[in-house]
Design a protein around this motif. Structure first.
Motif, PDB file in Angstrom:
ATOM      1  N   THR A  78      41.717 -24.189 -46.453  1.00 29.47           N
ATOM      2  CA  THR A  78      41.187 -25.337 -47.188  1.00 29.47           C
ATOM      3  C   THR A  78      42.218 -26.442 -47.303  1.00 29.47           C
ATOM      4  O   THR A  78      41.879 -27.631 -47.235  1.00 29.47           O
ATOM      5  CB  THR A  78      40.758 -24.896 -48.603  1.00 29.47           C
ATOM      6  OG1 THR A  78      39.786 -23.865 -48.500  1.00 29.47           O
ATOM      7  CG2 THR A  78      40.184 -26.056 -49.394  1.00 29.47           C
ATOM      8  N   LEU A  85      35.589 -30.700 -43.382  1.00 30.09           N
ATOM      9  CA  LEU A  85      35.033 -31.162 -44.659  1.00 30.09           C
ATOM     10  C   LEU A  85      34.104 -32.356 -44.432  1.00 30.09           C
ATOM     11  O   LEU A  85      34.323 -33.466 -44.895  1.00 30.09           O
ATOM     12  CB  LEU A  85      36.155 -31.523 -45.627  1.00 30.09           C
ATOM     13  CG  LEU A  85      35.769 -31.740 -47.103  1.00 30.09           C
ATOM     14  CD1 LEU A  85      34.863 -30.647 -47.611  1.00 30.09           C
ATOM     15  CD2 LEU A  85      37.004 -31.869 -47.963  1.00 30.09           C
ATOM     16  N   GLN A 102      28.484 -29.604 -56.033  1.00 28.49           N
ATOM     17  CA  GLN A 102      29.059 -29.227 -54.737  1.00 28.49           C
ATOM     18  C   GLN A 102      29.608 -30.434 -53.992  1.00 28.49           C
ATOM     19  O   GLN A 102      29.799 -30.390 -52.782  1.00 28.49           O
ATOM     20  CB  GLN A 102      28.003 -28.526 -53.878  1.00 28.49           C
ATOM     21  CG  GLN A 102      27.446 -27.262 -54.488  1.00 28.49           C
ATOM     22  CD  GLN A 102      26.373 -26.614 -53.615  1.00 28.49           C
ATOM     23  OE1 GLN A 102      26.255 -26.894 -52.424  1.00 28.49           O
ATOM     24  NE2 GLN A 102      25.572 -25.747 -54.210  1.00 28.49           N
ATOM     25  N   SER A 105      33.083 -29.993 -52.029  1.00 30.68           N
ATOM     26  CA  SER A 105      33.055 -29.114 -50.862  1.00 30.68           C
ATOM     27  C   SER A 105      32.108 -29.615 -49.785  1.00 30.68           C
ATOM     28  O   SER A 105      31.866 -28.900 -48.804  1.00 30.68           O
ATOM     29  CB  SER A 105      32.640 -27.697 -51.280  1.00 30.68           C
ATOM     30  OG  SER A 105      31.278 -27.683 -51.711  1.00 30.68           O
ATOM     31  N   ARG A 108      29.207 -27.251 -49.779  1.00 30.35           N
ATOM     32  CA  ARG A 108      29.613 -25.921 -49.298  1.00 30.35           C
ATOM     33  C   ARG A 108      29.509 -25.830 -47.779  1.00 30.35           C
ATOM     34  O   ARG A 108      29.009 -24.853 -47.207  1.00 30.35           O
ATOM     35  CB  ARG A 108      28.789 -24.819 -49.976  1.00 30.35           C
ATOM     36  CG  ARG A 108      28.988 -24.809 -51.482  1.00 30.35           C
ATOM     37  CD  ARG A 108      28.203 -23.723 -52.177  1.00 30.35           C
ATOM     38  NE  ARG A 108      28.476 -23.769 -53.613  1.00 30.35           N
ATOM     39  CZ  ARG A 108      27.849 -23.017 -54.515  1.00 30.35           C
ATOM     40  NH1 ARG A 108      26.912 -22.155 -54.123  1.00 30.35           N
ATOM     41  NH2 ARG A 108      28.162 -23.105 -55.791  1.00 30.35           N
ATOM     42  N   TYR A 114      35.467 -24.639 -48.175  1.00 28.40           N
ATOM     43  CA  TYR A 114      36.023 -25.566 -49.156  1.00 28.40           C
ATOM     44  C   TYR A 114      35.433 -25.387 -50.558  1.00 28.40           C
ATOM     45  O   TYR A 114      35.602 -26.246 -51.411  1.00 28.40           O
ATOM     46  CB  TYR A 114      35.795 -27.008 -48.679  1.00 28.40           C
ATOM     47  CG  TYR A 114      36.317 -27.260 -47.290  1.00 28.40           C
ATOM     48  CD1 TYR A 114      37.667 -27.509 -47.061  1.00 28.40           C
ATOM     49  CD2 TYR A 114      35.469 -27.220 -46.191  1.00 28.40           C
ATOM     50  CE1 TYR A 114      38.157 -27.725 -45.782  1.00 28.40           C
ATOM     51  CE2 TYR A 114      35.946 -27.446 -44.911  1.00 28.40           C
ATOM     52  CZ  TYR A 114      37.286 -27.693 -44.705  1.00 28.40           C
ATOM     53  OH  TYR A 114      37.770 -27.909 -43.441  1.00 28.40           O
ATOM     54  N   ASN A 115      34.753 -24.270 -50.794  1.00 25.87           N
ATOM     55  CA  ASN A 115      34.084 -24.067 -52.088  1.00 25.87           C
ATOM     56  C   ASN A 115      35.041 -24.155 -53.273  1.00 25.87           C
ATOM     57  O   ASN A 115      34.660 -24.601 -54.358  1.00 25.87           O
ATOM     58  CB  ASN A 115      33.395 -22.701 -52.118  1.00 25.87           C
ATOM     59  CG  ASN A 115      32.158 -22.656 -51.230  1.00 25.87           C
ATOM     60  OD1 ASN A 115      31.897 -23.595 -50.480  1.00 25.87           O
ATOM     61  ND2 ASN A 115      31.417 -21.565 -51.299  1.00 25.87           N
ATOM     62  N   ASP A 118      35.343 -27.270 -55.525  1.00 28.61           N
ATOM     63  CA  ASP A 118      34.334 -27.573 -56.551  1.00 28.61           C
ATOM     64  C   ASP A 118      34.675 -26.949 -57.894  1.00 28.61           C
ATOM     65  O   ASP A 118      34.010 -27.243 -58.898  1.00 28.61           O
ATOM     66  CB  ASP A 118      32.954 -27.061 -56.121  1.00 28.61           C
ATOM     67  CG  ASP A 118      32.359 -27.847 -54.960  1.00 28.61           C
ATOM     68  OD1 ASP A 118      32.513 -29.083 -54.947  1.00 28.61           O
ATOM     69  OD2 ASP A 118      31.732 -27.226 -54.078  1.00 28.61           O
TER      70      ASP A 118
END
Length: 358
Positions: A78, A85, A102, A105, A108, A114-115, A118
């Motif tokens: 990430t 992204l 969200q 991210s 998602r 990249y969660n 958030d």
């Protein structure tokens, strides 16, 4: 085979496994730079990489920078792999593609890589004044169809609240800007967008949408800030060219009436998609300065407003009403400002009228 030889072979094998495991978690010398990131105020993943990239396994991060710690633990990619992204094929309808909660991210994207961005909590903020620049680095020199910068509304607390679209106000944007008009830097190009606010204090978030020019790819970046730092003089930005409409027909406009009254309003559709569109209005003061303004847009049918910026925008039946924000109501004679909104339904040409407080 002697027992001592067997032990030495076993130890040698274990050392090889440990070395291979450590090699698997060693990060590259620098971030993957095929695309870009917001480097100031640093986005959440760029800030974590900047502060901890050379010591990402340091347990001190857990207490010194806990939100970065949880992000590193969730997926180290990430922080340095920015390439994913983004969302493809959004066609300007970002709210439909990315649910509330969200936004950081990108809805998602990339299977949830990249969660962690958030996550709600005390992310390390960058100190800023009421005027500052948002800097976007573009490692592949794609340029932009447009870049939009939002700031959360007063009262929003990112430490306790998940980010929603309704929390955001558009505060700066540029249109079609090829990479040749960005500043050349090592590894790519970069561009600054000025943000000018008034009376802001405390914590907030900056949300940047970068529509890259090479394909229909929309990149999303969350930055945490704390108002109260030193203000930055606004930079001079390239001339703004509105984004190209996704509609097959030309954007409808209303001709600008002569600015002989207190104020006038010019309406245009800057982009449209199936089920919605983005409207933009230019407000121009007449022969004398004004202290504030209200624009009415009379449509042939009812309208539903999803989001507005640079004004308080509301719909009642077939009429959309917009009242200036606190920072753009006062206009000198002949001076202009703009506001915009996103609405549901099909775009149409309204009758635009402007009333001013002098």
């Amino acid at each position: 085979m002697s027992s001592s030889l067997r032990i030495r072979i076993l130890i040698s094998g274990l050392v090889g496994i440990v070395v291979a495991t450590l090699a698997a978690v060693v990060l590259p010398a620098g971030p993957a730079a095929a695309h870009g990131n917001v480097t100031g105020p640093a986005s959440r993943n760029y800030g974590c990489y900047e502060r901890w990239g050379s010591k990402f396994q340091d347990p001190a991060m857990a207490t010194a920078d806990p939100m970065c710690w949880q992000a590193w633990q969730a997926d180290p990619n990430t922080m340095w792999n920015w390439n994913g992204l983004f969302r493809e094929g959004v066609a300007g309808n970002h709210q439909a593609a990315i649910p509330d909660g969200q936004l950081c991210s990108g809805g998602r994207t990339q299977g949830g890589r990249y969660n962690s961005l958030d996550a709600v909590g005390n992310w390390t903020p960058a100190p800023v004044g009421n005027t500052f620049n948002v800097r976007l680095f573009d490692g592949a020199s794609h340029g932009a169809d447009y870049i939009r910068v939002y700031v959360t509304k007063p009262g929003f607390d990112p430490v306790t609240t998940a980010l929603k679209w309704s929390d955001l106000e558009l505060v700066s944007q540029i249109g079609d800007t090829p990479a040749a008009r960005w500043d050349a830097v090592t590894g790519g190009v970069q561009i600054d967008l000025p943000v000018a606010l008034s009376g802001r204090t405390g914590r907030a978030m900056v949300y940047t949408i970068w529509q890259a020019s090479h394909a229909d790819q929309s990149y999303y970046f969350c930055s945490d800030v704390a108002f109260g730092g030193t203000s930055t003089p606004p930079v001079t930005t390239p001339p703004v060219t509105p984004p190209v409409s996704t509609s097959p027909t030309a954007s409808p406009t209303t001709p600008a009436p002569p600015a002989t009254g207190a104020c006038s309003a010019t309406y245009a559709v800057s982009s449209s998609w199936q089920g919605g569109y983005q409207g933009e209005v230019k407000v121009t003061a007449g022969s004398a300065a004004v202290k504030g303004w209200t624009v009415s847009l009379a449509y042939p049918g009812s309208q539903t407003i999803q989001q507005g910026w640079n004004a308080t925008v509301a719909a009642s039946g077939s009429t959309v009403t917009a009242t200036n924000a606190g920072y753009n109501g006062a206009l000198a004679a002949g001076a202009s400002t703009t506001f915009g909104f996103i609405a549901s339904g099909a775009s149409a040409v309204p009758v635009a009228t402007c009333n001013a407080t002098v």
